[in-house]
Design an enzyme around this catalytic site. Structure first.
Site, PDB file in Angstrom:
ATOM      1  N   GLN A  48      -0.185 -10.102  -0.841  1.00 24.32           N
ATOM      2  CA  GLN A  48      -1.113 -10.404   0.262  1.00 24.32           C
ATOM      3  C   GLN A  48      -2.364 -11.100  -0.297  1.00 24.32           C
ATOM      4  O   GLN A  48      -2.512 -11.181  -1.516  1.00 24.32           O
ATOM      5  CB  GLN A  48      -1.513  -9.110   0.975  1.00 24.32           C
ATOM      6  CG  GLN A  48      -1.947  -7.999   0.040  1.00 24.32           C
ATOM      7  CD  GLN A  48      -1.508  -6.615   0.508  1.00 24.32           C
ATOM      8  OE1 GLN A  48      -1.293  -6.347   1.693  1.00 24.32           O
ATOM      9  NE2 GLN A  48      -1.364  -5.694  -0.448  1.00 24.32           N
ATOM     10  N   HIS A  79     -10.047   8.449   6.959  1.00 28.85           N
ATOM     11  CA  HIS A  79      -9.512   9.225   5.827  1.00 28.85           C
ATOM     12  C   HIS A  79      -9.565  10.721   6.110  1.00 28.85           C
ATOM     13  O   HIS A  79      -8.635  11.461   5.795  1.00 28.85           O
ATOM     14  CB  HIS A  79     -10.265   8.851   4.537  1.00 28.85           C
ATOM     15  CG  HIS A  79      -9.995   7.432   4.109  1.00 28.85           C
ATOM     16  ND1 HIS A  79     -10.980   6.549   3.709  1.00 28.85           N
ATOM     17  CD2 HIS A  79      -8.836   6.731   4.090  1.00 28.85           C
ATOM     18  CE1 HIS A  79     -10.432   5.378   3.430  1.00 28.85           C
ATOM     19  NE2 HIS A  79      -9.138   5.455   3.660  1.00 28.85           N
ATOM     20  N   ASP A 155       7.086   0.206  -4.100  1.00 26.78           N
ATOM     21  CA  ASP A 155       7.321   0.161  -2.654  1.00 26.78           C
ATOM     22  C   ASP A 155       7.551   1.581  -2.136  1.00 26.78           C
ATOM     23  O   ASP A 155       8.394   2.313  -2.674  1.00 26.78           O
ATOM     24  CB  ASP A 155       8.558  -0.726  -2.373  1.00 26.78           C
ATOM     25  CG  ASP A 155       8.679  -1.044  -0.890  1.00 26.78           C
ATOM     26  OD1 ASP A 155       9.156  -2.152  -0.567  1.00 26.78           O
ATOM     27  OD2 ASP A 155       8.273  -0.201  -0.064  1.00 26.78           O
ATOM     28  N   GLY A 156       6.815   1.934  -1.124  1.00 29.64           N
ATOM     29  CA  GLY A 156       6.909   3.293  -0.585  1.00 29.64           C
ATOM     30  C   GLY A 156       8.314   3.666  -0.158  1.00 29.64           C
ATOM     31  O   GLY A 156       8.748   4.809  -0.333  1.00 29.64           O
ATOM     32  N   ASP A 174      -0.457   5.592   4.898  1.00 29.03           N
ATOM     33  CA  ASP A 174      -1.665   4.811   5.178  1.00 29.03           C
ATOM     34  C   ASP A 174      -1.386   3.356   4.810  1.00 29.03           C
ATOM     35  O   ASP A 174      -1.827   2.836   3.777  1.00 29.03           O
ATOM     36  CB  ASP A 174      -2.819   5.363   4.339  1.00 29.03           C
ATOM     37  CG  ASP A 174      -4.075   4.516   4.504  1.00 29.03           C
ATOM     38  OD1 ASP A 174      -4.933   4.536   3.590  1.00 29.03           O
ATOM     39  OD2 ASP A 174      -4.172   3.807   5.530  1.00 29.03           O
ATOM     40  N   THR A 176      -0.646  -0.921   5.698  1.00 27.09           N
ATOM     41  CA  THR A 176      -1.135  -2.032   6.504  1.00 27.09           C
ATOM     42  C   THR A 176      -0.283  -2.049   7.774  1.00 27.09           C
ATOM     43  O   THR A 176       0.596  -1.210   7.941  1.00 27.09           O
ATOM     44  CB  THR A 176      -0.913  -3.351   5.716  1.00 27.09           C
ATOM     45  OG1 THR A 176       0.351  -3.271   5.051  1.00 27.09           O
ATOM     46  CG2 THR A 176      -2.010  -3.579   4.698  1.00 27.09           C
ATOM     47  N   ASP A 177      -0.548  -3.011   8.642  1.00 24.61           N
ATOM     48  CA  ASP A 177       0.195  -3.062   9.906  1.00 24.61           C
ATOM     49  C   ASP A 177       1.639  -3.500   9.669  1.00 24.61           C
ATOM     50  O   ASP A 177       1.984  -3.964   8.576  1.00 24.61           O
ATOM     51  CB  ASP A 177      -0.531  -4.033  10.859  1.00 24.61           C
ATOM     52  CG  ASP A 177      -1.823  -3.382  11.374  1.00 24.61           C
ATOM     53  OD1 ASP A 177      -2.761  -4.099  11.697  1.00 24.61           O
ATOM     54  OD2 ASP A 177      -1.877  -2.136  11.408  1.00 24.61           O
ATOM     55  N   PRO A 181       4.325  -6.607   3.769  1.00 23.16           N
ATOM     56  CA  PRO A 181       4.929  -5.508   2.986  1.00 23.16           C
ATOM     57  C   PRO A 181       4.981  -4.188   3.770  1.00 23.16           C
ATOM     58  O   PRO A 181       5.793  -3.331   3.492  1.00 23.16           O
ATOM     59  CB  PRO A 181       4.021  -5.401   1.763  1.00 23.16           C
ATOM     60  CG  PRO A 181       2.755  -6.094   2.105  1.00 23.16           C
ATOM     61  CD  PRO A 181       3.081  -7.102   3.142  1.00 23.16           C
TER      62      PRO A 181
END
Ligand code: SAM
Length: 308
Positions: A48, A79, A155-156, A174, A176-177, A181
């Protein structure tokens, strides 16, 4: 508003316009920040484009692909609510998996819970971890050096696929939209892995956008998570720089026990934890699950479609 007028003396050098995908193009609406200086500008990472810039009223700001991720002034809202709602509901969580969260704010809040013996943070973009640690150290607040924390760059979904069944009390996503990724983290496949690696009373919480502008994130998540978790709902928070009013976090669990933790129990746990918060309280925790009709209707409609 900000507790400290950051860089009050400095002279602004221009504006940063958030490019919140459809909002900016279709709805002709955006937020902008007056920039005092850039610490990272247009850095192309393998995943990104990253900007970190300093502002007068929000302190330092992290943006990825033109979308505001977190600011020093209001990061505590999101948070605290992503972490303390599931962890106080669970009572004494030991193992927590964090996906994304490269700035370190979630890890910092998780490690405030003394019962947590292992907090694994899996962030796909090592540049985000390194540059936030360097330019926004208050976000991780030392958590990156805490022995109970483990930061993995990856990568999660790969991590969730390989993790042992029943090895976590909470999974906090948590990300990104759902574009770029982050997209894989909004899929049935990923949610099924989360369900498998959670303990029977475990809880999944995911970032779920601002319903006023992204209503489809409520309906698709309700449909997807509703098929995979018996107890699925949303709770809300309101953070100034996640524009559009209330933001929803999605809640998935196989037992309603955690979500139904009584206020008196949450009060006791919160007092025993003995740490200060600036947004989270046990009363706000309970109230956050009370969704205003414009959000509840989106969820119900999607739920009905699922059964239909
Ligand atoms: N709190 C912010 C929000 O609500 O938009 C998000 C903060 S954090 C910066 C989001 C992180 O998710 C980013 O650093 C991004 O690199 C990470 N991310 C996106 N997709 C990912 C994936 N598949 N696995 C792990 N991390 C991912």
């Amino acid at each position: 508003v900000s507790r400290r007028p950051w860089g009050a003396a400095a002279k602004p050098i221009g504006w940063y316009d958030e490019k919140l995908h459809t909002l900016f193009t279709k709805k002709g609406y955006a937020q902008r920040f007056q920039v005092l200086r850039y610490l990272v500008r247009g850095k192309k990472t393998p995943f990104q484009t990253m900007d970190i810039f300093e502002t007068r009223h929000f302190g330092r700001v992290l943006a990825l692909d033109g979308i505001i991720q977190t600011t020093e002034a209001d990061e505590f809202v999101y948070h605290e609510m992503m972490v303390h709602v599931p962890l106080f509901a669970l009572g004494a969580p030991r193992d927590v998996l964090i996906i994304g969260a490269g700035d370190g704010g979630i890890l910092r809040e998780v490690l405030r819970h003394k019962s947590v013996r292992r907090a694994v943070m899996v962030e796909i973009d090592g540049d985000v971890v390194r540059d936030c640690a360097r330019h926004m150290p208050a976000l991780n607040g030392g958590a990156f050096k805490n022995k109970r924390g483990q930061v993995i760059v990856g990568d999660g979904i790969d991590y969730a696929r390989k993790a042992r069944s029943g090895s976590f009390d909470a999974v906090l996503v948590d990300s990104t939209d759902p574009i770029g990724p982050g997209e894989v983290l909004f899929t049935d496949g990923f949610y099924r892995h989360c369900r498998r690696i959670l303990r029977p009373k475990g809880v999944l919480v995911t970032q779920n956008g601002v319903p006023f502008f992204q209503p489809d994130e409520v309906t698709t998540t309700r449909r997807r998570l509703g098929r995979i978790f018996r107890d699925m709902t949303f709770y809300h928070l309101t953070a100034p720089t996640y524009i559009g009013g209330m933001m929803t976090l999605a809640w998935g669990a196989n037992s309603p026990a955690a979500r139904k933790t009584p206020l008196a129990t949450l009060d006791k746990r919160f007092k025993a934890a003995g740490f200060k918060t600036r947004y989270y309280t046990p009363a706000i925790h309970k109230a956050a699950f009370d969704l205003p009709p414009f959000i509840a209707e989106l969820a119900e409609k999607a739920g009905r479609k699922k059964r239909g």
